[in-house]
Design an enzyme around this catalytic site. Structure first.
Site, PDB file in Angstrom:
ATOM      1  N   ASP A 160       3.702  -2.203   1.435  1.00  0.00           N
ATOM      2  CA  ASP A 160       3.964  -1.050   2.308  1.00  0.00           C
ATOM      3  C   ASP A 160       3.270   0.187   1.733  1.00  0.00           C
ATOM      4  O   ASP A 160       3.373   0.469   0.538  1.00  0.00           O
ATOM      5  CB  ASP A 160       5.471  -0.800   2.418  1.00  0.00           C
ATOM      6  N   GLU A 170      11.284 -10.892  -1.669  1.00  0.00           N
ATOM      7  CA  GLU A 170      11.288 -10.140  -0.412  1.00  0.00           C
ATOM      8  C   GLU A 170      12.625  -9.402  -0.318  1.00  0.00           C
ATOM      9  O   GLU A 170      13.665  -9.984  -0.596  1.00  0.00           O
ATOM     10  CB  GLU A 170      11.102 -11.116   0.765  1.00  0.00           C
ATOM     11  N   GLU A 181       5.052 -13.425  -6.186  1.00  0.00           N
ATOM     12  CA  GLU A 181       4.516 -12.516  -5.165  1.00  0.00           C
ATOM     13  C   GLU A 181       5.629 -11.544  -4.796  1.00  0.00           C
ATOM     14  O   GLU A 181       6.735 -11.959  -4.440  1.00  0.00           O
ATOM     15  CB  GLU A 181       4.053 -13.254  -3.904  1.00  0.00           C
ATOM     16  N   ASP A 216      -5.263  -3.930   3.527  1.00  0.00           N
ATOM     17  CA  ASP A 216      -6.184  -3.402   4.556  1.00  0.00           C
ATOM     18  C   ASP A 216      -6.255  -1.881   4.451  1.00  0.00           C
ATOM     19  O   ASP A 216      -7.124  -1.265   5.051  1.00  0.00           O
ATOM     20  CB  ASP A 216      -5.645  -3.750   5.954  1.00  0.00           C
ATOM     21  N   LYS A 223       3.640   9.141   2.789  1.00  0.00           N
ATOM     22  CA  LYS A 223       4.012  10.516   2.407  1.00  0.00           C
ATOM     23  C   LYS A 223       3.935  10.685   0.886  1.00  0.00           C
ATOM     24  O   LYS A 223       4.412   9.826   0.134  1.00  0.00           O
ATOM     25  CB  LYS A 223       5.438  10.815   2.870  1.00  0.00           C
ATOM     26  N   GLU A 260      -0.227 -13.485   6.102  1.00  0.00           N
ATOM     27  CA  GLU A 260      -0.024 -13.208   7.536  1.00  0.00           C
ATOM     28  C   GLU A 260      -0.719 -11.905   7.942  1.00  0.00           C
ATOM     29  O   GLU A 260      -1.424 -11.843   8.947  1.00  0.00           O
ATOM     30  CB  GLU A 260       1.474 -13.093   7.847  1.00  0.00           C
ATOM     31  N   TYR A 261      -0.512 -10.854   7.147  1.00  0.00           N
ATOM     32  CA  TYR A 261      -1.116  -9.559   7.480  1.00  0.00           C
ATOM     33  C   TYR A 261      -2.638  -9.603   7.378  1.00  0.00           C
ATOM     34  O   TYR A 261      -3.336  -8.982   8.158  1.00  0.00           O
ATOM     35  CB  TYR A 261      -0.537  -8.453   6.579  1.00  0.00           C
ATOM     36  N   GLU A 262      -3.134 -10.342   6.417  1.00  0.00           N
ATOM     37  CA  GLU A 262      -4.583 -10.445   6.239  1.00  0.00           C
ATOM     38  C   GLU A 262      -5.234 -11.076   7.476  1.00  0.00           C
ATOM     39  O   GLU A 262      -6.274 -10.620   7.953  1.00  0.00           O
ATOM     40  CB  GLU A 262      -4.862 -11.297   4.992  1.00  0.00           C
ATOM     41  N   ASP A 265      15.054  -6.063  -4.289  1.00  0.00           N
ATOM     42  CA  ASP A 265      14.074  -4.980  -4.305  1.00  0.00           C
ATOM     43  C   ASP A 265      13.194  -5.118  -5.541  1.00  0.00           C
ATOM     44  O   ASP A 265      13.697  -5.393  -6.638  1.00  0.00           O
ATOM     45  CB  ASP A 265      14.805  -3.631  -4.330  1.00  0.00           C
TER      46      ASP A 265
END
Ligand code: SAM
Length: 213
Positions: free
Chosen positions: A117, A68, A43, A153, A121, A192-194, A95
């Site tokens: 992320d 991460e 992941e 999302d 832009k 977590e974000y989900e 990275d």
């Protein structure tokens, strides 16, 4: 390659058996880090690691690596796994742009991208983890019938990703604009974000990409 953002989280990361310190030295030998030789799923941008740890606990027959870039975030995952040890998971602080320096050709069986992320832009489009630029890296490390599975999302990022996949020479196995109310939700493991975005009523987009090799 240097570890990112180490001050503050250094000691815990450097001392943890779960975090691989010089990951480029493992290139081609990732299976040596695990008890068993079995498929390897990664992941990229795992955040605090809830998804990959829950997934690893459910699938002891697969090895997992969570990537991460921020040590301060990775630290939270390390704290969790040290409380609930798992033999089939490791972490790397790096990275995503370096993945092809760290994994060899055909070394990875599946790539998860969860709530990456958005880099809204235009001039930052190349930094999006679903840009053709990044699919080029995934092409170098993923087995021929491997998949990239992406959830977000963010509808703009999702639409961008749907366009980038054919441009990168990849194909879409399936996609949905509303994962939780779709046929693909069975067995879905929340990140977590989900959890946060779906609680606010935001539909979750998901796609599966592959290439014909
Ligand atoms: N995947 C988690 C989830 O769904 O809850 C976290 C999502 S958070 C929005 C994105 C995470 O990806 C952040 O922790 C960020 O530091 C990490 N990230 C973003 N770009 C990255 C990159 N190029 N390499 C490694 N990690 C990255």
């Amino acid at each position: 390659m240097r570890l990112r953002n180490i001050p503050g989280a250094d000691d815990a990361i450097l001392n943890s058996e779960y975090c691989i310190k010089n990951p480029e030295e493992q290139k081609g030998h990732w299976q040596d880090c695990f008890d068993k030789v079995q498929p390897l799923h990664i992941e990229i941008g795992m955040g605090k690691g809830r998804f990959i740890m829950d997934t690893a606990a459910l699938h002891p027959d697969i090895n997992y690596i969570g990537i991460e870039r921020y040590s301060s975030v990775l630290l939270r995952a390390l704290q969790k796994v040290e409380q609930n040890p798992l033999p089939n998971i490791k972490f790397i602080c790096m990275d995503a742009a370096d993945v092809a320096e760290v994994f060899a050709k055909d070394e990875v069986d599946r790539i998860y991208l969860n709530f990456s992320d958005p880099w809204p832009k235009d001039r930052h489009a190349k930094r999006r983890l679903t840009s053709t630029h990044f699919f080029g890296f995934y092409d170098k490390i993923l087995i021929p019938d491997g998949q990239v599975i992406f959830k977000t999302d963010n509808r703009d990022l999702f639409d961008f990703s749907l366009e980038q996949i054919p441009l990168a020479g990849w194909k879409l196995l399936n996609y949905t604009y509303d994962l939780h109310n779709s046929e693909y939700n069975e067995g879905n493991i929340m990140t977590e974000y989900e959890t946060k975005f779906s609680a606010m009523g935001t539909p979750i987009n998901r796609l599966v990409a592959y290439r014909d090799k």
